[in-house]
Design a protein around this motif. Sequence first.
Motif, short mmCIF file in Angstrom:
data_model
loop_
_atom_site.label_atom_id
_atom_site.label_comp_id
_atom_site.label_asym_id
_atom_site.label_seq_id
_atom_site.Cartn_x
_atom_site.Cartn_y
_atom_site.Cartn_z
N GLN A 262 -3.67 50.24 20.76
CA GLN A 262 -2.27 50.29 21.17
C GLN A 262 -2.13 50.43 22.68
OE1 GLN A 262 -1.47 53.54 18.19
NE2 GLN A 262 0.52 52.55 18.11
N LYS A 263 -3.00 51.20 23.28
CA LYS A 263 -2.90 51.47 24.71
C LYS A 263 -3.62 50.42 25.57
CE LYS A 263 -2.57 56.50 24.18
NZ LYS A 263 -3.13 57.82 24.59
N SER A 264 -4.38 49.54 24.94
CA SER A 264 -5.15 48.53 25.67
C SER A 264 -4.23 47.43 26.21
CB SER A 264 -6.19 47.90 24.74
OG SER A 264 -5.55 47.08 23.76
N GLU A 265 -4.78 46.58 27.05
CA GLU A 265 -3.99 45.47 27.59
C GLU A 265 -3.48 44.58 26.46
OE1 GLU A 265 -4.55 41.48 30.40
OE2 GLU A 265 -6.01 43.12 30.53
N ALA A 266 -4.33 44.31 25.46
CA ALA A 266 -3.91 43.47 24.35
C ALA A 266 -2.77 44.12 23.56
CB ALA A 266 -5.09 43.21 23.42
N GLY A 267 -2.89 45.40 23.29
CA GLY A 267 -1.83 46.10 22.55
C GLY A 267 -0.55 46.19 23.34
N GLN A 268 -0.65 46.50 24.62
CA GLN A 268 0.55 46.62 25.45
C GLN A 268 1.24 45.28 25.66
OE1 GLN A 268 2.10 49.53 26.89
NE2 GLN A 268 0.92 50.30 25.16
N LYS A 269 0.47 44.20 25.66
CA LYS A 269 1.09 42.89 25.76
C LYS A 269 1.92 42.59 24.51
CE LYS A 269 0.12 38.03 26.73
NZ LYS A 269 -0.93 37.03 27.07
N LEU A 270 1.40 43.00 23.37
CA LEU A 270 2.15 42.79 22.13
C LEU A 270 3.42 43.65 22.11
CD1 LEU A 270 -0.86 42.64 19.68
CD2 LEU A 270 0.74 40.78 20.16
N TYR A 271 3.32 44.86 22.60
CA TYR A 271 4.53 45.69 22.69
C TYR A 271 5.52 45.06 23.68
CZ TYR A 271 2.70 49.58 19.90
OH TYR A 271 2.24 50.36 18.87
N PRO A 278 5.42 47.68 29.58
CA PRO A 278 4.01 48.01 29.33
C PRO A 278 3.49 49.11 30.24
CG PRO A 278 4.20 45.92 30.47
CD PRO A 278 5.59 46.31 30.10
N LEU A 279 2.50 49.84 29.72
CA LEU A 279 1.86 50.92 30.46
C LEU A 279 0.82 50.39 31.43
CD1 LEU A 279 1.20 53.33 27.46
CD2 LEU A 279 3.08 53.48 29.09
#
Length: 342
Positions: A262-271, A278-279
């Motif tokens: 969730q906190k990774s670049e891939a997860g944050q891109k999806l959010y 994004p964080l």
Amino acid sequence: MNKTIKVAVALSAAGVLALTGCGSDSGSGSDSDSINVVGYSVLEQANTEVIKAFNDTDAGDGVDIKGSYGASGDQSRAVEAGQDADEVHLSLEPDVTRLVDDGLVDKDWKDNDTDGICTQSIVVMVVQKGNPKGIDSWDDLAKPGVGIVTPNPASSGSAKWNLLAAYGSVLADGGSASDAEAYMKSFFSNVVALPDSGRDATTAFTSGTGDVLLSYENEAILARQSGTDFDYVIPDSSILIQNPCALTKDAPKAAEDFMAFQKSEAGQKLYAETGYRPLVDVGDVEVDGANDPSNPFPDPKKLLTIDQDFGGWSEANDKYFGDGEDGNTLGILTKIQAESGA
């Protein structure tokens, strides 16, 4: 904060406003192939794609993630009362603090690179298409004849962010605490609905209630991606919404892996695809549904934060939202709301 996020999203038109509340009473932290995620209402649609992507990774292969979503305060109290949870992803810190105090979450849950935050957004004003009442500032919300929809702070974390943004707008403009309280009295006199959650508030507004909805920016963007025909305004002053996530003490390794995703670049891109700010840097992309898809997350002129402008949630929650029970003082905004009859 990224200003150039671009993502094209394909979402179900019905999904964004569906109140599915996919609760799960089965499963437990002892099952390494099953994760119970308990989240606040607005998170549900965004988590759908994040979970799918995690299941496509080596760490997530074969992991069954069950979700329960609802008003943040209610969700926190449900976990406290015994609802299964491996990860809690709630609207605001006090809803996690309740679980720390109850011994369900470790005290060091914030000791990580994101200070315990998984998603973030800001408060925006959602208005009817074409903005017929010309609402573009906090002052407009106190004018006679303007109907405000915002969730109920007794159950919803979104509501507390909204009300602090409204109160803080007066301080950001150079006003005093007394000025802010006077403004909030006018504000509450215009409130026409206090639904239980942020998602319920969106549903009420899109069903024809009120002239303006106070909402998460990501909720407004996601609704427009799904075909809802309204506009939203980023006021000159807003507040940075930071949604905390934490693991319960008996959470399996799979839950740790999911939170890391969730906190990774891939997860944050999806959010980001569903409108969250994004964080981390997720690249130079577009977000459908934003006012400007090529610059979807512009900074307001004044961006308040809970820590710098309100002393952190440990101080702000009781000061503004105290319920007066167990000898506690009635919070400033709780008192004004009660006196208004809202």
